[in-house]
Scaffold this motif. Structure first.
Motif, mmCIF file in Angstrom:
data_model
loop_
_atom_site.group_PDB
_atom_site.id
_atom_site.type_symbol
_atom_site.label_atom_id
_atom_site.label_comp_id
_atom_site.label_asym_id
_atom_site.label_seq_id
_atom_site.Cartn_x
_atom_site.Cartn_y
_atom_site.Cartn_z
ATOM 1 N N LEU A 1 0.825 -1.202 0.000
ATOM 2 C CA LEU A 1 0.000 0.000 0.000
ATOM 3 C C LEU A 1 0.864 1.259 0.000
ATOM 4 C CD1 LEU A 1 -2.900 1.098 0.175
ATOM 5 C CD2 LEU A 1 -2.697 0.970 2.663
ATOM 6 N N GLN A 2 1.920 1.247 0.790
ATOM 7 C CA GLN A 2 2.810 2.411 0.872
ATOM 8 C C GLN A 2 3.464 2.704 -0.472
ATOM 9 O OE1 GLN A 2 5.976 1.974 3.728
ATOM 10 N NE2 GLN A 2 6.472 4.145 3.728
ATOM 11 N N SER A 3 3.799 1.654 -1.220
ATOM 12 C CA SER A 3 4.442 1.855 -2.519
ATOM 13 C C SER A 3 3.509 2.522 -3.514
ATOM 14 C CB SER A 3 4.924 0.508 -3.074
ATOM 15 O OG SER A 3 3.829 -0.307 -3.453
ATOM 16 N N VAL A 4 2.200 2.387 -3.276
ATOM 17 C CA VAL A 4 1.208 2.950 -4.192
ATOM 18 C C VAL A 4 0.774 4.352 -3.776
ATOM 19 C CG1 VAL A 4 -1.179 2.702 -4.985
ATOM 20 C CG2 VAL A 4 0.348 0.728 -4.994
ATOM 21 N N VAL A 5 0.505 4.537 -2.476
ATOM 22 C CA VAL A 5 -0.063 5.818 -2.024
ATOM 23 C C VAL A 5 0.989 6.741 -1.423
ATOM 24 C CG1 VAL A 5 -2.309 4.759 -1.619
ATOM 25 C CG2 VAL A 5 -0.679 4.943 0.283
ATOM 26 N N ARG A 6 2.217 6.244 -1.270
ATOM 27 C CA ARG A 6 3.319 7.048 -0.718
ATOM 28 C C ARG A 6 3.023 7.551 0.698
ATOM 29 N NH1 ARG A 6 5.677 4.603 -4.237
ATOM 30 N NH2 ARG A 6 6.244 5.505 -6.242
ATOM 31 N N LYS A 7 2.294 6.739 1.440
ATOM 32 C CA LYS A 7 1.989 7.064 2.826
ATOM 33 C C LYS A 7 1.909 5.763 3.600
ATOM 34 C CE LYS A 7 -1.365 9.504 5.742
ATOM 35 N NZ LYS A 7 -2.623 10.316 5.783
ATOM 36 N N ASN A 8 2.423 5.749 4.826
ATOM 37 C CA ASN A 8 2.473 4.512 5.601
ATOM 38 C C ASN A 8 1.204 4.327 6.430
ATOM 39 O OD1 ASN A 8 3.640 2.130 6.698
ATOM 40 N ND2 ASN A 8 4.169 3.266 8.552
ATOM 41 N N PHE A 9 0.603 3.154 6.284
ATOM 42 C CA PHE A 9 -0.515 2.747 7.130
ATOM 43 C C PHE A 9 -0.118 1.448 7.814
ATOM 44 C CE2 PHE A 9 -2.551 5.573 4.129
ATOM 45 C CZ PHE A 9 -3.452 6.266 4.924
ATOM 46 N N THR A 10 -0.097 1.469 9.135
ATOM 47 C CA THR A 10 0.406 0.319 9.884
ATOM 48 C C THR A 10 -0.594 -0.820 9.998
ATOM 49 O OG1 THR A 10 -0.353 1.255 12.003
ATOM 50 C CG2 THR A 10 1.883 1.833 11.264
ATOM 51 N N ASP A 11 -1.895 -0.515 9.844
ATOM 52 C CA ASP A 11 -2.926 -1.535 10.031
ATOM 53 C C ASP A 11 -3.995 -1.404 8.943
ATOM 54 O OD1 ASP A 11 -4.331 -3.612 11.119
ATOM 55 O OD2 ASP A 11 -4.767 -2.638 13.028
ATOM 56 N N PRO A 12 -3.625 -1.648 7.688
ATOM 57 C CA PRO A 12 -4.561 -1.407 6.580
ATOM 58 C C PRO A 12 -5.750 -2.351 6.547
ATOM 59 C CG PRO A 12 -2.585 -2.502 5.770
ATOM 60 C CD PRO A 12 -2.318 -2.137 7.204
ATOM 61 N N THR A 13 -5.690 -3.472 7.267
ATOM 62 C CA THR A 13 -6.822 -4.401 7.280
ATOM 63 C C THR A 13 -7.827 -4.090 8.379
ATOM 64 O OG1 THR A 13 -5.745 -6.021 8.733
ATOM 65 C CG2 THR A 13 -5.338 -6.227 6.364
ATOM 66 N N SER A 14 -7.536 -3.105 9.211
ATOM 67 C CA SER A 14 -8.437 -2.775 10.321
ATOM 68 C C SER A 14 -9.809 -2.377 9.809
ATOM 69 C CB SER A 14 -7.845 -1.626 11.150
ATOM 70 O OG SER A 14 -8.791 -1.161 12.095
ATOM 71 N N GLY A 15 -10.831 -2.978 10.403
ATOM 72 C CA GLY A 15 -12.203 -2.636 10.068
ATOM 73 C C GLY A 15 -12.850 -1.738 11.104
ATOM 74 N N PHE A 16 -12.029 -1.073 11.913
ATOM 75 C CA PHE A 16 -12.503 -0.160 12.947
ATOM 76 C C PHE A 16 -12.255 1.258 12.447
ATOM 77 C CE2 PHE A 16 -12.078 0.838 17.780
ATOM 78 C CZ PHE A 16 -13.419 1.167 17.844
ATOM 79 N N ARG A 17 -13.293 1.899 11.885
ATOM 80 C CA ARG A 17 -13.100 3.152 11.153
ATOM 81 C C ARG A 17 -14.260 4.114 11.373
ATOM 82 N NH1 ARG A 17 -10.275 1.423 5.389
ATOM 83 N NH2 ARG A 17 -8.835 -0.088 6.308
ATOM 84 N N ALA A 18 -13.982 5.404 11.127
ATOM 85 C CA ALA A 18 -15.025 6.431 11.155
ATOM 86 C C ALA A 18 -14.954 7.247 9.875
ATOM 87 C CB ALA A 18 -14.859 7.336 12.374
ATOM 88 N N TYR A 19 -16.111 7.580 9.315
ATOM 89 C CA TYR A 19 -16.209 8.283 8.030
ATOM 90 C C TYR A 19 -17.122 9.500 8.170
ATOM 91 C CZ TYR A 19 -14.914 3.617 6.222
ATOM 92 O OH TYR A 19 -14.311 2.398 5.983
ATOM 93 N N ASN A 20 -16.736 10.626 7.565
ATOM 94 C CA ASN A 20 -17.662 11.750 7.478
ATOM 95 C C ASN A 20 -18.529 11.600 6.233
ATOM 96 O OD1 ASN A 20 -16.087 12.604 5.295
ATOM 97 N ND2 ASN A 20 -15.214 14.364 6.361
ATOM 98 N N GLN A 21 -19.413 12.566 5.998
ATOM 99 C CA GLN A 21 -20.354 12.436 4.881
ATOM 100 C C GLN A 21 -19.653 12.437 3.524
ATOM 101 O OE1 GLN A 21 -23.675 15.103 4.917
ATOM 102 N NE2 GLN A 21 -24.776 13.898 6.442
ATOM 103 N N LYS A 22 -18.599 13.232 3.384
ATOM 104 C CA LYS A 22 -17.880 13.256 2.108
ATOM 105 C C LYS A 22 -17.303 11.877 1.800
ATOM 106 C CE LYS A 22 -14.293 15.779 -0.415
ATOM 107 N NZ LYS A 22 -13.285 16.869 -0.355
ATOM 108 N N ALA A 23 -16.719 11.238 2.812
ATOM 109 C CA ALA A 23 -16.173 9.891 2.629
ATOM 110 C C ALA A 23 -17.283 8.888 2.347
ATOM 111 C CB ALA A 23 -15.375 9.485 3.860
ATOM 112 N N LEU A 24 -18.415 9.050 3.022
ATOM 113 C CA LEU A 24 -19.532 8.129 2.807
ATOM 114 C C LEU A 24 -20.032 8.177 1.370
ATOM 115 C CD1 LEU A 24 -21.615 8.569 6.084
ATOM 116 C CD2 LEU A 24 -20.461 6.485 5.314
ATOM 117 N N ARG A 25 -20.023 9.355 0.768
ATOM 118 C CA ARG A 25 -20.479 9.457 -0.622
ATOM 119 C C ARG A 25 -19.577 8.657 -1.554
ATOM 120 N NH1 ARG A 25 -21.603 14.820 0.990
ATOM 121 N NH2 ARG A 25 -19.674 15.632 0.096
#
Length: 234
Positions: free
Chosen positions: A139-163
């Motif tokens: 994922l880091q090689s594609v988005v150039r940003k490190n995410f330590t837990d990309p499989t986590s399903g514990f998330r919060a979204y605002n309305q823009k993200a929900l769309r």
């Protein structure tokens, strides 16, 4: 502010009651929606008995379809924030405020609860930990940003993200792929360190063999998704 907790569940009759009770007890300001993904047990009935709203899908859509159903519900019912919470008891209601606050304060469009951003009490088998690490590097090689837990399903979204995720969300194991989609559409996605637990009871559907297949399939999906155009241009 109206906030919805989306809980996808497939045959979680032993876990869904404690999960819903924990959410309502620790965060009484939440509405809780359980997406019963074609369960053959009493998951829906137990969820309702503990105070959750329930949508029962007539067939099993998989985790992506179940969660996307919740996104559509949140968007159409004008919720300001939607949470994604697993139905197996891994995610603590006590940690929800950590995810919600940055979204409510306008500091992020999406927050992801990470088990590995900082040292926590969570323990996982080394093959799974290795798989998450390798997926993180892909994922880091594609988005150039490190995410330590990309499989986590514990998330919060605002309305823009929900769309975005209500219109474009992978059917099978969608969490890492969704990060690419969200960033590609210039949303602010951040990780928050949270404590998680092992599932309350039962076994994970991801076996060691499936883990390897999952790694290959999701890595390929991430690469292909990065080559696609944005969903909209505003």
């Amino acid at each position: 502010m109206r906030i919805l907790a989306i809980v996808p569940a497939l045959n979680e009759v032993d876990n869904i009651g404690p999960v819903v009770r924990n959410l309502i007890t620790t965060s009484p300001w939440l509405d809780v929606l359980v997406i019963d993904d074609g369960s053959t047990d009493q998951t829906a009935e137990v969820a309702r008995a503990h105070g959750a709203k329930v949508i029962s899908l007539p067939v099993n859509l998989g985790i992506g379809g179940a969660v996307q159903t919740g996104f559509l519900y949140a968007l159409r019912n004008d919720y300001d924030v939607a949470l994604q919470v697993d139905g197996d008891g891994q995610h603590r209601g006590e940690e929800i405020k950590k995810l919600v606050d940055p979204v409510l304060l306008g500091e992020a469009d999406v927050t992801i609860g990470s088990r590995f951003l900082e040292k926590t009490s969570y323990k996982s088998a080394w093959p799974r930990r290795l798989g998450i690490y390798l997926l993180s590097k892909t994922l880091q090689s594609v988005v150039r940003k490190n995410f330590t837990d990309p499989t986590s399903g514990f998330r919060a979204y605002n309305q823009k993200a929900l769309r975005i995720v209500s219109a474009h969300y992978s059917t099978d194991y969608p969490e890492p792929d969704a990060i690419v989609t969200l960033l590609k559409n210039r949303l602010r996605v951040i990780e928050i360190s949270v404590e998680m637990d092992a599932r309350l009871s039962g076994n994970s559907s991801i076996t060691p063999f499936k883990s390897g297949y999952y790694m290959f399939k999701v890595s390929l999906a991430i690469i292909l998704n990065s080559m696609m155009s944005r969903i909209w241009n505003d």
